[in-house]
Design an enzyme around this catalytic site. Structure first.
Site, short mmCIF file in Angstrom:
data_model
loop_
_atom_site.label_atom_id
_atom_site.label_comp_id
_atom_site.label_asym_id
_atom_site.label_seq_id
_atom_site.Cartn_x
_atom_site.Cartn_y
_atom_site.Cartn_z
N TYR A 159 33.00 34.04 52.86
CA TYR A 159 33.15 33.87 51.41
C TYR A 159 31.80 33.86 50.70
O TYR A 159 31.57 34.69 49.81
CB TYR A 159 33.96 32.62 51.08
CG TYR A 159 34.06 32.37 49.60
CD1 TYR A 159 33.31 31.35 48.99
CD2 TYR A 159 34.85 33.16 48.79
CE1 TYR A 159 33.36 31.14 47.63
CE2 TYR A 159 34.91 32.96 47.41
CZ TYR A 159 34.15 31.95 46.84
OH TYR A 159 34.19 31.74 45.48
N LYS A 163 30.29 36.73 48.05
CA LYS A 163 29.93 36.43 46.66
C LYS A 163 28.46 36.78 46.40
O LYS A 163 28.11 37.29 45.33
CB LYS A 163 30.20 34.96 46.33
CG LYS A 163 31.65 34.53 46.37
CD LYS A 163 32.52 35.30 45.37
CE LYS A 163 32.25 34.92 43.94
NZ LYS A 163 33.19 35.62 43.01
#
Ligand SMILES: NC(=O)C1=CN([C@@H]2O[C@H](COP(=O)(O)OP(=O)(O)OC[C@H]3O[C@@H](n4cnc5c(N)ncnc54)[C@H](O)[C@@H]3O)[C@@H](O)[C@H]2O)C=CC1
Ligand SMILES: CC(C)[C@@H](O)CC[C@@H](C)[C@H]1CC[C@H]2[C@@H]3[C@H](O)CC4=CC(=O)CC[C@]4(C)[C@H]3CC[C@]12C
Length: 368
Positions: A159, A163
């Site tokens: 994750y 990002k």
């Protein structure tokens, strides 16, 4: 933004517009963006609440689509003056594969950028995350830092990696010529842990407490501060930055932490600001279990998730990543958004708290 665009009524596109943050951005735009003539809401899963928005003066266009499909994105972006890109897989619980997280968060963002360039959209706001910075794999604290604070932003989890890569793509795209020859103006907003009406994790904690007889058990030391920001203020910052993006020279290619007056507390103590008035209590002034045992339980959860995956999705709140993040101080103290585009929180801490408590109280009645 050219004078003609400012005089004209504007077309906005919000990707992920049916998500926790996205819905608040949609509603905030309808309430507080007077130049809006059409609001396009692009999401993989459209919510039934969208129908209630179609009775107002602004044309609301719901588009069911997938950001991983470039042609769907291009069709949605074509003709938009501003794109606010919030769509993403917010998964730190092992629900999606690393490949899927990358495909949605990185390739999806690349598709949005290319669509802006190909169709002539000049302004792109990307919803990034504090996780682009930290906590890093070494567990280094980030104590009331700002956008310029030196910090070793090294990640392994899919994750934060996705990002960080997506944010870099957005910032590097700033200044690219879009169709028609004007420069693309991009910026990225980095919320810390968002809370407020619609926060699924808060709902999960509430239900966990109800199952445990109104109790939650402290797992994190109260001294570990975790930055939190009210969803309404995050939405307001998105609206403001989109409004002021014509200050390309100042804001183009910039990152801004999202912040407000929410107090610095541990993740669990902060949650209790809303759960305590709803009848729950946090047991223990210090963690009830030693850290090594929490590490073992988190690893056991990860093993169980892997073993059970062929049969069912087991995705508890406690896993090695969430434990490490929760145990690492990460708070911001900045006024860059105020200096660059006049941001001031729209909702006070007291108002944010009251609104969130009312929502949690409604969760119980809505789930009965
Ligand atoms: N929740 C938080 O605490 C924080 C969230 N963020 C960022 O804010 C953004 C929104 O997050 P949340 O509202 O919390 O998540 P969410 O999961 O509630 O909303 C994400 C939305 O994106 C949509 N979506 C997912 N995959 C898609 C795809 N392939 N195509 C089109 N739409 C797709 C989902 O259907 C959902 O409506 C994300 O980019 C996240 O990384 C940043 C910091 C903190
Ligand atoms: C089980 C206990 C250890 C409990 O305290 C675990 C809490 C844990 C689920 C949360 C603690 C910190 C949260 C993350 C943080 O707010 C930063 C985030 C930014 C985002 O962009 C998405 C959400 C998140 C990763 C957020 C997720 C939940 C926590 C890990």
């Amino acid at each position: 933004m050219a004078d003609s665009a400012r005089a004209q009524k504007l077309v906005y596109l919000v990707t992920g517009g049916c998500g926790f943050l996205g819905e608040h951005v949609v509603r905030m735009l309808l309430q507080r963006e007077p130049r809006l003539c059409e609001l396009r809401i692009f999401d993989l899963h459209l919510g039934p609440w969208l129908d209630e928005l179609k009775t107002g003066p602004v044309r609301v266009t719901a588009i069911q689509g997938d950001v991983t499909q470039a042609h769907e994105v291009a069709a949605a972006v074509a003709g938009a003056h501003v794109v606010i890109h919030t769509a993403g897989l917010v998964d730190v619980f092992g629900k999606a594969s690393p490949e899927t997280i990358h495909e949605v968060n990185v390739q999806g963002t690349q598709n949005v950028i290319e669509a802006c360039v190909q169709t002539g959209t000049q302004f792109l706001v990307y919803t990034s995350s504090m996780e682009v910075v930290g906590p890093n794999v070494k567990g280094h604290p980030f104590y009331r830092g700002n956008e310029d604070t030196p910090y070793e932003a090294v990640h392994r989890h899919p994750y934060p990696c996705s990002k960080a890569l997506a944010e870099r793509l957005v910032l590097e795209a700033n200044g690219r010529k879009v169709r028609g020859g004007l420069p693309l103006v991009t910026c990225a907003l980095r919320p810390t842990g968002i809370y407020g009406e619609g926060h699924q994790i808060m709902r999960d904690f509430y239900h966990q407490g109800l199952r445990l007889g109104g109790r939650l058990f402290r797992a994190i030391p109260a001294s570990v501060e975790h930055g939190r920001v009210y969803v309404g203020n995050v939405a307001w910052m998105h609206v403001l930055v989109a409004r002021e993006e014509q200050r390309a020279a100042l804001m183009g290619g910039q990152v801004y932490f999202c912040y407000d007056k929410s107090p610095y507390k541990s993740y669990e103590d902060f949650n209790m600001e809303f759960l305590r008035p709803c009848g729950l209590r946090l047991v223990g002034t210090r963690p009830l279990l030693p850290y090594w045992l929490l590490v073992f339980l988190a690893a056991l959860n990860a093993l169980l998730q892997w073993l059970l995956r062929p049969l069912l999705l087991y995705a508890p709140l406690l896993n090695p990543y969430t434990l490490a993040v929760a145990n690492t101080t990460f708070t911001v103290s900045t006024n860059k958004a105020q200096r660059h585009f006049g941001y001031e929180p729209l909702f006070s801490w007291e108002d944010s708290r009251t609104r969130t408590i009312r929502w949690v109280q409604g969760v119980e009645s809505s789930s009965q």
